[in-house]
Write an enzyme that holds these catalytic residues in place. Structure first.
Site, PDB file in Angstrom:
ATOM      1  N   SER A 240     -61.677 -75.051  42.176  1.00 46.10           N
ATOM      2  CA  SER A 240     -61.221 -74.629  40.848  1.00 46.10           C
ATOM      3  C   SER A 240     -61.964 -75.432  39.774  1.00 46.10           C
ATOM      4  O   SER A 240     -63.191 -75.410  39.722  1.00 46.10           O
ATOM      5  CB  SER A 240     -59.699 -74.804  40.774  1.00 46.10           C
ATOM      6  OG  SER A 240     -59.162 -74.198  39.637  1.00 46.10           O
ATOM      7  N   ASP A 305     -58.988 -63.391  44.162  1.00 42.99           N
ATOM      8  CA  ASP A 305     -58.799 -64.505  43.228  1.00 42.99           C
ATOM      9  C   ASP A 305     -59.439 -64.174  41.880  1.00 42.99           C
ATOM     10  O   ASP A 305     -60.612 -63.799  41.810  1.00 42.99           O
ATOM     11  CB  ASP A 305     -59.419 -65.770  43.827  1.00 42.99           C
ATOM     12  CG  ASP A 305     -59.172 -67.010  42.992  1.00 42.99           C
ATOM     13  OD1 ASP A 305     -58.394 -66.944  42.024  1.00 42.99           O
ATOM     14  OD2 ASP A 305     -59.756 -68.059  43.334  1.00 42.99           O
ATOM     15  N   HIS A 343     -55.513 -68.123  44.857  1.00 38.06           N
ATOM     16  CA  HIS A 343     -56.370 -69.198  44.355  1.00 38.06           C
ATOM     17  C   HIS A 343     -56.163 -70.515  45.100  1.00 38.06           C
ATOM     18  O   HIS A 343     -56.990 -71.421  44.997  1.00 38.06           O
ATOM     19  CB  HIS A 343     -56.111 -69.407  42.863  1.00 38.06           C
ATOM     20  CG  HIS A 343     -57.051 -70.371  42.208  1.00 38.06           C
ATOM     21  ND1 HIS A 343     -58.401 -70.138  42.071  1.00 38.06           N
ATOM     22  CD2 HIS A 343     -56.845 -71.603  41.664  1.00 38.06           C
ATOM     23  CE1 HIS A 343     -58.983 -71.156  41.456  1.00 38.06           C
ATOM     24  NE2 HIS A 343     -58.058 -72.067  41.215  1.00 38.06           N
TER      25      HIS A 343
END
Length: 420
Positions: A240, A305, A343
């Site tokens: 991320s 995602d 995610h």
């Protein structure tokens, strides 16, 4: 006869070492084809490598104190000593943490980027800085087996990416100091927020008199000097936000020569394993990244995602090679799921362990025996019949302990957790 046997053994050992080194160059994307032919179907050695580096990134999430009620929100729960053992890494002795990394930002960022203590939490450990990851080096046994000393930088991501993704601006700024113009590209620009986390410093914070960038580059320089007589590699990993920082860090190291050591001037190869990464820079950044020698990046993207595509492709470009996985194909996970599950890093690693290709007819088979319970560490993704509670990775009693007088007090970190 004895001499002949000794020579034969030495030759066999040398050939094995050479083959191992060549195989590593291939699976790290260091060859001229940069993972061509290894991604679909996914190569067995590469699959294990992605999971190993993904787990090193996961350790940053597992150690983060995220509760704003704690004066230590935004810090690591554990000290560097035996850090990977404390977060229950699958191979806790493979790497040794040598430095923690801290970051601040000179621009306003979504709150989820940097958790901070609430005003009611009392005297905070820092009002400006956040723990953003660590630098580690391979243990002697691992280095001997691999034929190289691997230096790892693991960047911390965010637990609530779905929230910040929708609150992220799209401002591009020149990547001054990180990468400049070169043959075939003009000055690259990158996302302002990511660059700020990477390069900002604050003289009022004892943790950020040096920026996160400066801390990492100094430690890499020190380690390359310490292991100057060994073959080395540098691997950057993150999930991320951490994946975006990994992207910046990787090209910075190579573009500015921090992977070159000694009088030989032989560059150390740099590889980034970026999981669930948002796009980082513009078309000039892509040209610079994809044209730079001794630099490879593998983006691992889960098909549903939203974070990897949240920044518009008209302004931001993907770099490196892509491994596409799809958690929706796993028979072990709840379906339908949602953005948080799609995610989540442990869900990503589950998908890597079982992916059988990106094609429409590809199936799912856990060829790497990875504990299913890990999927539910932070989310509720595993099917109910496996009887694993949701979001089970929590500190016992939320860090509350009973003191000598019998009263319960917050003690959610260990001594030495603010080491630099």
């Amino acid at each position: 006869m004895c001499c002949f046997l000794l020579v034969s053994v030495l030759l066999a050992t040398t050939l094995t070492d050479v083959a191992s080194a060549q195989r590593w160059r291939q699976t790290s994307g260091g060859g001229k084809d940069r993972w061509d032919g290894l991604l679909d179907p996914l190569d067995a050695d590469l699959r294990r490598d992605i999971i190993r580096y993904g787990e090193l990134a996961q350790a940053t999430s597992d150690a983060l104190i995220g509760d704003p009620a704690s004066p230590f929100a935004g810090a690591s729960r554990y000290a560097p000593d035996a850090f990977l053992r404390k977060v229950r890494a699958s191979d806790p002795d493979a790497y040794r943490v040598t430095r923690f990394v801290y970051a601040t930002s000179s621009v306003r960022l979504p709150d989820a980027f940097m958790p901070r203590p609430a005003p009611s939490a009392g005297a905070a450990w820092s009002g400006e800085s956040n723990w953003m990851g660590y630098v580690a080096v391979a243990a002697d046994g691992v280095a001997a087996k691999a034929g190289r000393r691997d230096i790892v930088v693991a960047w911390r991501g965010t637990k609530r990416a779905v929230e910040w993704a929708n609150d992220l601006d799209i401002t591009l700024v020149p990547a001054d100091g990180v990468v400049g113009p070169g043959p075939g590209w003009t000055q690259p620009s990158v996302h302002r927020g990511f660059l700020s986390v990477y390069t900002s410093k604050s003289f009022s914070s004892p943790f950020n008199k040096l920026s996160a960038r400066e801390q990492v580059l100094a430690e890499i320089t020190r380690l390359l000097r310490a292991y100057k007589n060994e073959n080395c590699s540098i691997t950057i990993t993150g999930h991320s936000l951490g994946a975006a920082l990994s992207t910046l860090n990787a090209i910075d190291i190579v573009a500015n020569g921090y992977n070159v050591r000694g009088s030989s001037r032989v560059p150390v190869p740099v590889t980034a394993i970026a999981l669930a990464s948002p796009r980082v820079g513009d078309d000039q950044f892509k040209r610079a990244f994809d044209s730079t020698s001794n630099l490879s990046l593998l983006r691992v993207r889960n098909a549903p995602d939203i974070v990897p595509t949240i920044l518009p492709s008209a302004f931001f470009k993907d770099v490196g090679a892509e491994l596409l996985v799809d958690t929706r194909r796993s028979p072990y996970l709840k379906n339908p799921a949602g953005p948080a599950q799609w995610h989540n890093l442990e869900c990503y690693l589950h998908a890597v362990a079982g992916t059988q290709g990106a094609g429409d007819g590809a199936g799912f088979s856990l060829v790497v025996d990875r504990d299913l319970a890990l999927v539910n560490k932070e989310v509720d993704a595993l099917r109910d019949e496996y009887q694993v509670p949701a979001a089970w990775w929590v500190e016992k009693n939320k860090g509350m302990v009973q003191n000598a007088s019998g009263r319960w007090v917050l003690q959610d970190h260990e001594e030495g957790n603010l080491a630099m």
